[in-house]
Scaffold this motif. Structure first.
Motif: not given
Length: 216
Positions: A186-204
């Motif tokens: 219904e497009d009332t909920l959006t799913l997101h997948g994230l991964w963070v590198d603890i050392s570098a502080g980068t987010l994918e």
């Protein structure tokens, strides 16, 4: 309950510092939250790892994120069998009651739970194999993804790939919840997948168009 003891002094001191600073400066906001209830815009399913600080990472305010943490940020498949399901209960409450608009699965680097799964799949963790191991049985959720990573690169490469696979497995299992899948459709909920590198502080984030994780 004679085993319960007072808080360690360092935690008491930190609480008292919070009470006379952050709380005192935002007393009206805390009272509003207590009176009006919570209305978070997003739910975050992250790992229990103490190095993953969701509130700090997203600069979230009190009442803004509904957060559930477990080993390796895993979501089990939909299984209404009458047993205890803490993660599924949290998802049900966030989606059905709080009606969050976004559901985020956040994985991270150097995940001990995922490393345990990797070791278990290789036969190097007998302590996780028996029914006595809650961690081992929980990591069985991720076990099917091992075949996808076992032949790529060295151990560090496999670990990072399996960490991202834990995010994908959770996203796939989320879609097995029928009332959640309905809201996504219904497009009332959006799913997101994230991964963070603890050392570098980068987010994918997982890019569905490219079918891979890439930098935010």
């Amino acid at each position: 309950m004679h085993e319960a003891k007072p808080l360690p002094s360092y935690l008491v001191q930190r609480y008292q510092g919070w009470k006379v600073t952050s709380y005192a400066e935002n007393r009206a906001w805390y009272q509003k939250l207590a009176t009006d209830g919570q209305h978070p815009r997003a739910m975050v399913i992250s790992c229990c790892d103490s190095r993953v600080n969701v509130i700090s990472m997203f600069g979230a305010e009190q009442g803004e994120l509904f957060i559930h943490r477990n080993i390796a940020n895993l979501v089990p498949p939909y299984q209404p069998d009458g047993k205890e399901h803490g993660t599924s209960a949290a998802i049900e409450y966030a989606v059905q009651v709080l009606k969050v608009a976004h559901l985020i699965v956040l994985g991270h680097s150097n995940c001990g739970g995922v490393q345990g799964c990797l070791n278990m799949c290789r036969g190097d963790a007998p302590e996780l194999e028996g029914n006595h191991s809650f961690v081992g049985r929980w990591m069985d959720i991720l076990r099917p993804k091992y075949d996808d990573v076992k032949d790529i690169g060295d151990e560090d490469t496999q670990l990072r790939a399996l960490e991202k696979s834990s995010v994908m497995m959770s996203l796939e299992n989320l879609m097995s919840f029928p009332w959640l899948a309905d809201k996504v459709a219904e497009d009332t909920l959006t799913l997101h997948g994230l991964w963070v590198d603890i050392s570098a502080g980068t987010l994918e984030f997982y890019d569905t168009q490219e079918a891979r994780f890439r930098a935010v």
